[in-house]
Design an enzyme around this catalytic site. Structure first.
Site, PDB file in Angstrom:
ATOM      1  N   ASP A   1       0.797  -1.236   0.000  1.00  0.00           N
ATOM      2  CA  ASP A   1       0.000   0.000   0.000  1.00  0.00           C
ATOM      3  C   ASP A   1       0.829   1.286   0.000  1.00  0.00           C
ATOM      4  OD1 ASP A   1       1.038  -0.049   2.557  1.00  0.00           O
ATOM      5  OD2 ASP A   1      -0.886   0.036   3.599  1.00  0.00           O
ATOM      6  N   HIS A   2       2.122   1.207   0.309  1.00  0.00           N
ATOM      7  CA  HIS A   2       2.916   2.418   0.512  1.00  0.00           C
ATOM      8  C   HIS A   2       3.674   2.907  -0.723  1.00  0.00           C
ATOM      9  CE1 HIS A   2       2.079   2.488   4.746  1.00  0.00           C
ATOM     10  NE2 HIS A   2       3.042   3.325   5.017  1.00  0.00           N
TER      11      HIS A   2
ATOM     12  N   SER B   1       5.576   8.058  12.624  1.00  0.00           N
ATOM     13  CA  SER B   1       5.547   6.719  12.061  1.00  0.00           C
ATOM     14  C   SER B   1       6.419   5.740  12.847  1.00  0.00           C
ATOM     15  CB  SER B   1       6.032   6.780  10.609  1.00  0.00           C
ATOM     16  OG  SER B   1       6.274   5.498  10.105  1.00  0.00           O
TER      17      SER B   1
ATOM     18  N   ASP C   1       3.453  -0.579  11.367  1.00  0.00           N
ATOM     19  CA  ASP C   1       2.964   0.722  10.939  1.00  0.00           C
ATOM     20  C   ASP C   1       2.317   1.367  12.152  1.00  0.00           C
ATOM     21  OD1 ASP C   1       2.155   2.309   8.161  1.00  0.00           O
ATOM     22  OD2 ASP C   1       0.757   2.654   9.802  1.00  0.00           O
TER      23      ASP C   1
ATOM     24  N   ARG D   1       8.523   3.957  11.692  1.00  0.00           N
ATOM     25  CA  ARG D   1       9.605   3.786  10.724  1.00  0.00           C
ATOM     26  C   ARG D   1      10.901   3.260  11.334  1.00  0.00           C
ATOM     27  NH1 ARG D   1       9.051   8.825   7.414  1.00  0.00           N
ATOM     28  NH2 ARG D   1       6.986   7.899   7.318  1.00  0.00           N
TER      29      ARG D   1
ATOM     30  N   ARG E   1      -2.288  12.633   9.970  1.00  0.00           N
ATOM     31  CA  ARG E   1      -0.993  13.226  10.317  1.00  0.00           C
ATOM     32  C   ARG E   1      -0.704  14.366   9.360  1.00  0.00           C
ATOM     33  NH1 ARG E   1       2.928   8.525  11.595  1.00  0.00           N
ATOM     34  NH2 ARG E   1       1.781   8.607  13.556  1.00  0.00           N
TER      35      ARG E   1
END
Length: 788
Positions: free
Chosen positions: A133-134, A675, A198, A677, A480
């Site tokens: 999806d990213h 995030s 995520d 991340r 965000r």
């Protein structure tokens, strides 16, 4: 080797592997709940909901704690690895837990799978999925953007398709939708515990699940059958009374909560909603609230089981789970008189719409005061773009209510004045709103439907209507809105609101328009007012599944080879980090003293950098390029202390690394918010960083740093941040006697020859100290498995 293209075709035809998942230790083999075999999902018929484990664990925990339990405590403690011996103190103990499942989005899955591969294990131990999806950039529209992404990202998708097949994970192809929407539609269930790579994984709290965002290394632990560690969360209660009505939506609940708690007010806590007002919120609306709970730093958010969840489960063909959860509902709500660390009360009868921002999701302004606030702050009143959808607000209900407003405008002969984009959260949502005419209404009003993917929400937006540096306003229904997040333009003022408010303001083309009080002008020149939005909570004709985009793992995985080209600039096999040398850190430079907000977007930007998420060397070229240097108030411009020359942050870090020099970063408050991340922790470690020293950390980032063998440390006195001079050389003293709860010492060696000692705190426990000594959590895993 089975080629990825032939594999994708073959995988559709094979039956799923029959392999019973038996969690360790506390899985009950007999009992009232264990005798009922209810599948976790329709895609995993051989994996069953384990309510018996929760029941058994809670029997032990109740005897030990002898007090009423909150909802989140029931679910979390119900998943303890060892309920008899586990210390349980909110905000202090480190719990060892056994999650029910793992989910990864494609950007983070690359590194998670590369780490799992290096652990040398043949198969994941718990049900796990990967979701594409990213990596799909929004340009012109869904179909063309998706085709372009599949072409550009072919080697990454091939890697993910083959790696998931090899190691027994489910794979959702590009176009399937956003990970959190797919989870809600297929995998979330009341009382479950899942982790996802995520930060918006808490979306599944809308179905009564404890769903927590983590880094890839945490996912590897769970996939490798290692108990997952979580600091015992505090619990914040949000009591809802009254009923949502008119223009007010579920999004307004979390927008208000964000204003109350701020971006770090939920840190270390689970936010638990309760009260009779809960029943006025749809299941997908609860998901919206839980999703954006990530913006207040909360571990996760969740709702108690109710019939709105049951309705959604039945609508998504999971009636057996609805029935099972209803029978188990005594453990899917808080006990009477349960105690919360903080309790917030919100009257939904008096709640009004909110708009949050710009530049931070916790700057909450009620709609009635927004016009005057915008004018006072000189926020651009012309609205350039309105964007609805994303993982936060892309339900059937969201789209239907937005379409009702678009139809009102067209009934008066007008369309949207601003650019308008629509992001369906999943293929199922896209197919359903197309069938029911909702998509047609939105596009006829001037909207452009983007791919079923994250898109502009995470910076995957090839925006053409303005130049970088142009001051402008956009409004989204996303979660965000940090500086530059959506379009990489630091001058874009991004605001967050409900999809209904976004649509109304887009029709007006005016950021300061208030649909509750202001009028618009129709094609006939006459004024009209928008009526409150309306729309069905669930599709009356049921959901249309759309195209089949799921790839199940094959029964025989022995012939599948994982596709990684040694010459690739997008994928790179990992090499273990070096172990601790057994000494204190002495005489190392400060790479950068960061000033102000430093999110994971500042540390490791997304957008165009997403393509390198599987290549640690290449993506490290974006390390801290968005952070503000306190020395010169510039970004990506720091001094090499040995040459005196200024260069970009990654360039100077590489110069230090080439010379065998380690370094530290000094940061401000809530460092690493945003995030989950993992690359924001991997990159400093890869480029030879030793420690990150800040006033405070965001939870996920602090854990990610520990997992990679870094030292996340905090000033015992936050004011000591001011004592640090960018040109200092520093020592970190006390590592030779590194213990839980024992502070370390930061010695500042100033340019003038003077020295200054500062107390540093840390949150390492004994197990995490072993990560540090081994060089990383993965190193320790390999060491224990005898692979090193």
């Amino acid at each position: 080797m089975l080629s990825s293209s032939s594999f994708l075709k073959a995988a559709k035809a094979v039956a799923p592997a029959v392999k019973t998942y038996v969690p360790a230790r506390t899985y009950a083999q007999v009992g009232t709940w264990a005798s009922q075999k209810v599948a976790m999902s329709n895609l995993e018929k051989d994996k069953f909901i384990n309510y018996q484990r929760i029941e058994d664990n809670l029997e032990i925990v109740r005897k030990r704690l002898n007090r009423p339990l909150t909802l989140s405590e029931k679910v979390v403690y119900g998943h303890l690895d060892d309920a008899e011996n586990q210390d349980i103190v909110r905000g202090q103990s480190y719990l060892k837990l056994r999650p029910d499942r793992v989910a990864c989005q494609d950007a983070t899955a690359q590194m998670a799978l590369l780490q799992f591969m290096s652990a040398g294990l043949p198969s994941v131990a718990v049900p796990s999925t990967v979701h594409c999806d990213h990596l799909i950039e929004a340009q012109v529209g869904g179909v063309k953007d998706l085709a372009r992404a599949i072409d550009i990202n072919k080697e990454v998708y091939d890697f993910l398709a083959t790696a998931t097949a090899k190691y027994n994970l489910g794979f959702w192809r590009p176009g399937s939708g956003i990970i959190h929407q797919i989870i809600l539609e297929n995998y979330a269930f009341p009382g479950g515990l899942m982790i996802g790579t995520d930060s918006h994984t808490p979306n599944a709290g809308g179905l009564g699940m404890v769903a927590i965002g983590v880094g890839g290394a945490d996912a590897v632990d769970v996939m490798a059958d290692i108990p997952w560690e979580l600091k015992c969360p505090k619990v914040i209660g949000v009591k809802l009374t009254g009923k949502l009505n008119g223009w007010v939506s579920p999004k307004d609940v979390i927008l208000k909560v964000a204003g109350i708690l701020t971006v770090k007010g939920g840190t270390g806590a689970i936010v638990e909603y309760l009260g009779d007002g809960v029943d006025s919120i749809s299941c997908t609306g609860m998901g919206t609230i839980c999703n954006m709970g990530a913006e207040i730093g909360a571990t996760t958010s969740m709702f108690p089981y109710n019939e709105r969840m049951g309705d959604y489960l039945r609508a998504t063909n999971r009636s057996e789970i609805a029935q099972y959860a209803k029978a188990f509902s005594h453990n899917l709500r808080a006990d009477e008189h349960a105690q919360y660390d903080e309790l917030i009360e919100i009257d939904l009868n008096t709640l009004e719409p909110y708009i949050n921002g710009p530049f931070t999701p916790d700057l909450a302004t009620p709609l009635s005061k927004f016009k005057e606030t915008a004018k006072a702050n000189d926020w651009p009143a012309e609205l350039k773009v309105g964007l609805i959808g994303s993982c936060t607000n892309s339900s059937y209900e969201d789209m239907a209510r937005s379409a009702s407003l678009a139809q009102q405008a067209m009934d008066h002969g007008v369309k949207v004045k601003s650019k308008f984009t629509i992001t369906p959260g999943s293929e199922q949502i896209r197919a359903t709103i197309e069938r029911d005419g909702i998509m047609e209404t939105l596009t006829e009003a001037g909207g452009v439907v983007l791919a079923n993917a994250c898109g502009p929400c995470i910076g995957q937006w090839d925006r053409k209507d303005i130049k970088k540096g142009d001051k402008n306003s956009i409004i989204t229904s996303y979660n965000r809105n940090f500086t530059g997040r959506n379009d990489a333009n630091p001058a874009t003022h991004a605001f967050v609101a409900s999809p209904e408010i976004v649509t109304a303001l887009t029709i007006a083309g005016d950021l300061t328009f208030n649909p509750l009080t202001d009028s618009l002008v129709g094609a006939d020149g006459k004024p009209y007012k928008l009526s409150p939005p309306t729309g069905d909570e669930l599709p009356p004709r049921g959901y249309d599944a759309g195209e089949n985009t799921y790839q199940e793992p094959p029964t025989d995985r022995s012939n599948v080879s994982v596709a990684v080209d040694p010459e690739s600039n997008r994928l790179q096999l990992l090499k273990p980090f070096s172990k601790w040398d057994g000494k204190d850190i002495t005489g190392v430079p400060i790479l950068i003293k960061v000033k102000g907000k430093c999110t994971t977007d500042h540390i490791s930007m997304a957008g165009p950098w997403l393509k390198y998420r599987g290549h640690l060397d290449n993506i490290s070229n974006n390390m801290l390029i968005g952070a503000l240097n306190s020395e010169n108030n510039e970004v990506n411009s720091i001094k090499n202390c040995f040459t005196g020359k200024y260069n970009g942050v990654p360039e100077v870090a590489r110069e230090y690394k080439a010379d065998g020099v380690r370094w530290v970063v000094v940061g401000d408050e809530n460092y690493g918010e945003g995030s989950s991340r993992e690359h924001a922790a991997l990159e400093p470690r890869f480029l030879n960083g030793a420690a990150i020293i800040t006033k405070s950390f965001a939870r996920i980032h602090e854990t990610n740093l520990k997992k990679q063998g870094m030292l996340p440390l905090t000033f015992a006195n936050p004011a000591d941040y001011e004592k640090v001079q960018p040109a200092d050389k520093v020592d970190i003293i006390g590592l030779t006697d590194f213990q839980e709860g024992k502070p370390l010492t930061l010695r500042l060696n100033h340019e003038d020859g003077s020295k200054e000692d500062i107390k540093l705190n840390h949150t390492f426990n004994p197990g995490q100290i072993e990560w540090f000594k081994a060089g990383s959590a993965l190193n320790l895993m390999r060491q224990k498995a005898g692979l090193v």
